[in-house]
Design a protein around this motif. Structure first.
Motif: not given
Length: 410
Positions: A72-78
């Protein structure tokens, strides 16, 4: 507790920055530096999202990892443009951690990060093209991305680039260039696969003067760095006395070391020694069977074929032609010319299958395409005696002359 506080601190920083930005959004829009400010905040947001995702992925002593939250957070960061988040997101997609596995999504994010300059992403973009996972297989593009990654300093990309030069995939075969890239990876500190690959070149005299001594040295360095294939290669040289005095004791020690660490080639090699009773090993078909089984379960093609042979002959196991056929078929489909030939023999003799000379010849022909001399002998015999084909002494002679071994009646 300290790890939870750390997560809370990172999250608080993220919320503080976001609140500060959005609370002043009207002022920012009126400012001539609005675009720059927005870009800066996006960078900070991306870093925070990555940090939170990384924390969730790895967990801590008092907090287990959580791939779903990490994704979830990697997707937002990406999405915020953070390159490290893109790479980690792609890896989760490739591995199916925290999300349904998707090679297509993995490739999308690896490629995006590679274009943004990540050498790790360049490596995996190359791997995706080489494997044809998430994108159409293209060895030339694999080479191009490995080269970019290697020039950007990625050590694994250097080694993979060397592999392509050695095999001639995606680029003209060039052993000297293979050695150069293997050696660059080795000098960069990777003493596992690159060291072993350098050893292979020295053993075969490919692009470098042939030297068993140097081959053994590099194999041993690879083994010391934890590369079990390097250990197996060193064991083989000791077994035959290449590069050092012949030492079955040393060879067995190394084979057992690699086998204990799960290396299937070592298991298969030990199985051969127990089957044949060579190198001071007491012949034991039962032990050979067990070792072949273990290696076959790991997908070792040679072990699959060797295991089939035991069932075919009834050595160490109850003779079972049906099981032998299943294993030979498996080995043949994996490209083993020996398995293809043996499968043909079963069809020729009608062992475990209905006798079928046509199928026998078909499997022999597939094996001859891979250069199998035994298969050439058997095709010659079919033509000589007219088994399943019109008797043709001329064709028989052609195949007898083509083989590099002396054919014997079976």
């Amino acid at each position: 507790m300290k790890n939870i506080l750390k997560l809370c601190g990172v999250s608080f920083l993220f919320l503080f920055l976001c609140f500060g930005y959005f609370n002043k959004s009207d002022t920012i829009r009126a400012d001539s530096t609005a675009a720059l400010t927005h870009s800066y905040v996006s960078v900070v947001q991306g870093e925070v999202f990555f940090a939170v995702g990384h924390f969730y992925e790895n967990g801590a002593d008092d907090m287990p990892g959580n791939y779903t939250s990490a994704f979830y957070y990697y997707e937002k960061g990406a999405s915020a443009g953070n390159v490290r988040a893109m790479v980690h997101l792609a890896t989760l997609c490739r591995q199916g951690h925290g999300v349904v596995r998707s090679y297509e999504n993995a490739f999308k994010w690896y490629h995006k990060a590679a274009v943004a300059g990540s050498s790790e992403a360049m490596l995996y973009t190359g791997i995706s093209y080489a494997e044809g996972k998430g994108v159409q297989q293209d060895e030339r593009k694999a080479f191009q991305w490995y080269e970019k990654g290697a020039l950007a300093g990625n050590v694994q990309a250097m080694n993979n680039l060397g592999v392509l030069y050695k095999t001639g995939k995606g680029v003209a075969q060039n052993y000297a260039m293979a050695f150069e890239w293997y050696h660059k990876a080795f000098r960069a500190g990777d003493h596992k696969a690159p060291a072993r690959n350098i050893g292979v070149l020295y053993e075969g005299g490919l692009g470098v003067p042939q030297s068993y001594t140097k081959a053994l040295d590099y194999y041993q360095q690879a083994g010391q760095a934890g590369d079990t294939d390097g250990i197996v290669n060193a064991a083989r040289l000791y077994q035959y006395g290449h590069g050092a005095a012949k030492s079955c004791e040393k060879a067995l020690q190394l084979y057992h070391q690699a086998a204990d660490e799960g290396n299937d080639s070592a298991m298969n090699s030990l199985g051969v020694l127990y089957e044949t009773g060579n190198c001071g090993v007491q012949q034991d078909y039962g032990e050979a069977h067990e070792l072949y089984e273990q290696a076959a379960e790991k997908g070792n093609v040679s072990a699959i074929t060797n295991l089939a042979r035991l069932y075919d002959s009834g050595q160490g196991v109850t003779q079972d032609y049906v099981r032998a056929r299943e294993l030979y078929q498996q080995g043949a489909q994996a490209g083993s010319s020996s398995a293809m030939t043996s499968l043909g023999v079963l069809y020729e003799k009608g062992h475990g299958v209905v006798q079928n000379y046509g199928m026998a010849r078909e499997w022999y022909e597939k094996a001859t395409s891979a250069g199998n001399s035994d298969a050439m002998c058997r095709i010659a015999a079919l033509y000589e005696h007219g088994y399943g084909v019109a008797e043709d002494k001329q064709k028989a002679q052609f195949w007898y002359e083509k083989t590099s071994v002396t054919c014997h009646a079976d």
